[in-house]
Design an enzyme around this catalytic site. Structure first.
Site, PDB file in Angstrom:
ATOM      1  N   LEU A 100     -14.329 -77.143 -16.733  1.00  0.00           N
ATOM      2  CA  LEU A 100     -13.531 -77.877 -15.751  1.00  0.00           C
ATOM      3  C   LEU A 100     -12.134 -77.264 -15.809  1.00  0.00           C
ATOM      4  CD1 LEU A 100     -14.446 -81.654 -16.349  1.00  0.00           C
ATOM      5  CD2 LEU A 100     -15.199 -80.188 -14.476  1.00  0.00           C
ATOM      6  N   ASP A 101     -11.448 -77.207 -14.670  1.00  0.00           N
ATOM      7  CA  ASP A 101     -10.100 -76.653 -14.646  1.00  0.00           C
ATOM      8  C   ASP A 101      -9.141 -77.496 -15.494  1.00  0.00           C
ATOM      9  OD1 ASP A 101     -10.944 -74.701 -12.913  1.00  0.00           O
ATOM     10  OD2 ASP A 101     -10.362 -75.830 -11.126  1.00  0.00           O
ATOM     11  N   TYR A 102      -8.014 -76.876 -15.832  1.00  0.00           N
ATOM     12  CA  TYR A 102      -6.959 -77.513 -16.620  1.00  0.00           C
ATOM     13  C   TYR A 102      -6.590 -78.890 -16.048  1.00  0.00           C
ATOM     14  CZ  TYR A 102      -2.310 -77.604 -18.883  1.00  0.00           C
ATOM     15  OH  TYR A 102      -1.210 -77.927 -19.615  1.00  0.00           O
ATOM     16  N   LYS A 190     -12.387 -76.532  -5.280  1.00  0.00           N
ATOM     17  CA  LYS A 190     -11.056 -76.211  -4.730  1.00  0.00           C
ATOM     18  C   LYS A 190     -11.165 -75.113  -3.665  1.00  0.00           C
ATOM     19  CE  LYS A 190      -8.561 -77.501  -8.889  1.00  0.00           C
ATOM     20  NZ  LYS A 190      -7.962 -77.005 -10.120  1.00  0.00           N
TER      21      LYS A 190
END
Ligand code: URA
Length: 242
Positions: A100-102, A190
């Protein structure tokens, strides 16, 4: 299936490099046969001996974390930032299943079981990843339909997605949606929304396969039950029988 040198290293006998040397030197047997080839794959059921002594395999552990914002999904970080692994105090060498992204929050599984991780990371129609997405702008049907049909960004084709509009807010000029996908490409959600002109402001993974956030506040984690682990393994059996 896991690489023999990794299993030996995880048993705490030697570093990964030393384990490779042990194999090359002919000091390792799998089910009684000497193995000198690096990268040989073994399963939990194989009996591995080093210098005639059976290794104690690392116990397999499985966690479900509600990942908070501002934490990177990796085991170590060269900038020495905290990682998701630091949120779960355990002796085993766990790592995240996918990423998962930051700034993305929500469902993240962690384990030291490579076979389990592979089953979930391999795209499978039954392994749904459900995201709650907040985007900038008031999104309309045409943009939603484009994402539903699958978009191509920078030569990468993203899969068709299930998309449901939850609400639009003219005051804040934002829209909330639920998106369901099966792959785990980098920045997938995104990229999908950016490609139709709606940048993602917030992203939360609500569910992955049978795992959701029930009972877990941000930063909290729990162990998976043996039944949950078995359900993941049953996905693989299902595939073999197809
Ligand atoms: N898609 C993204 O863009 N980011 C994530 O963290 C997960 C899915």
């Amino acid at each position: 299936m896991e690489r023999l040198q990794k299993v030996i290293a995880n048993a705490g006998i030697a570093s990964r490099r030393k384990a490779e040397e042990l194999i090359k030197e002919g000091r390792v047997t799998v089910n009684g046969a000497t193995v000198t080839e690096l990268g040989t794959k073994v399963t939990n059921k194989d009996i591995i001996k080093v210098d005639g002594k059976q290794i104690e395999k690392e116990k397999k552990v499985y966690y479900l974390l509600n990942k908070p914002r501002g934490i990177i999904t990796s085991v170590t970080d060269d900038k020495e930032r905290k990682t998701v692994v630091d949120l779960i105090p355990c002796h085993e060498r766990i790592y995240p299943v996918g990423r998962l992204d930051y700034d993305t929050t929500g469902v993240l599984l962690l384990t030291n079981d490579g076979e389990f991780a592979n089953i979930l990371m391999h795209p499978n129609d039954k392994v749904e990843k459900v995201y709650i997405v907040k985007v900038k702008g008031i999104i309309k049907g045409d943009a939603i339909n484009t994402i539903k049909n699958g978009v191509t960004v920078d030569g990468i084709s993203y899969e068709r997605a299930k998309v449901k509009l939850r609400k639009t807010d003219y005051k804040t000029n934002t829209s909330m949606l639920t998106v369901t996908i099966h792959e785990g490409r980098n920045h997938e959600v995104k990229k999908m929304f950016e490609s139709v002109g709606f940048p993602v402001l917030k992203l939360r993974r609500e569910r992955e396969f049978i795992f959701d956030l029930k009972g877990l506040k941000s930063g909290e984690y729990r162990k998976l039950t043996p039944k949950e682990v078995a359900i993941v393994y049953s996905l693989e059996k299902g595939k073999k029988n197809e």
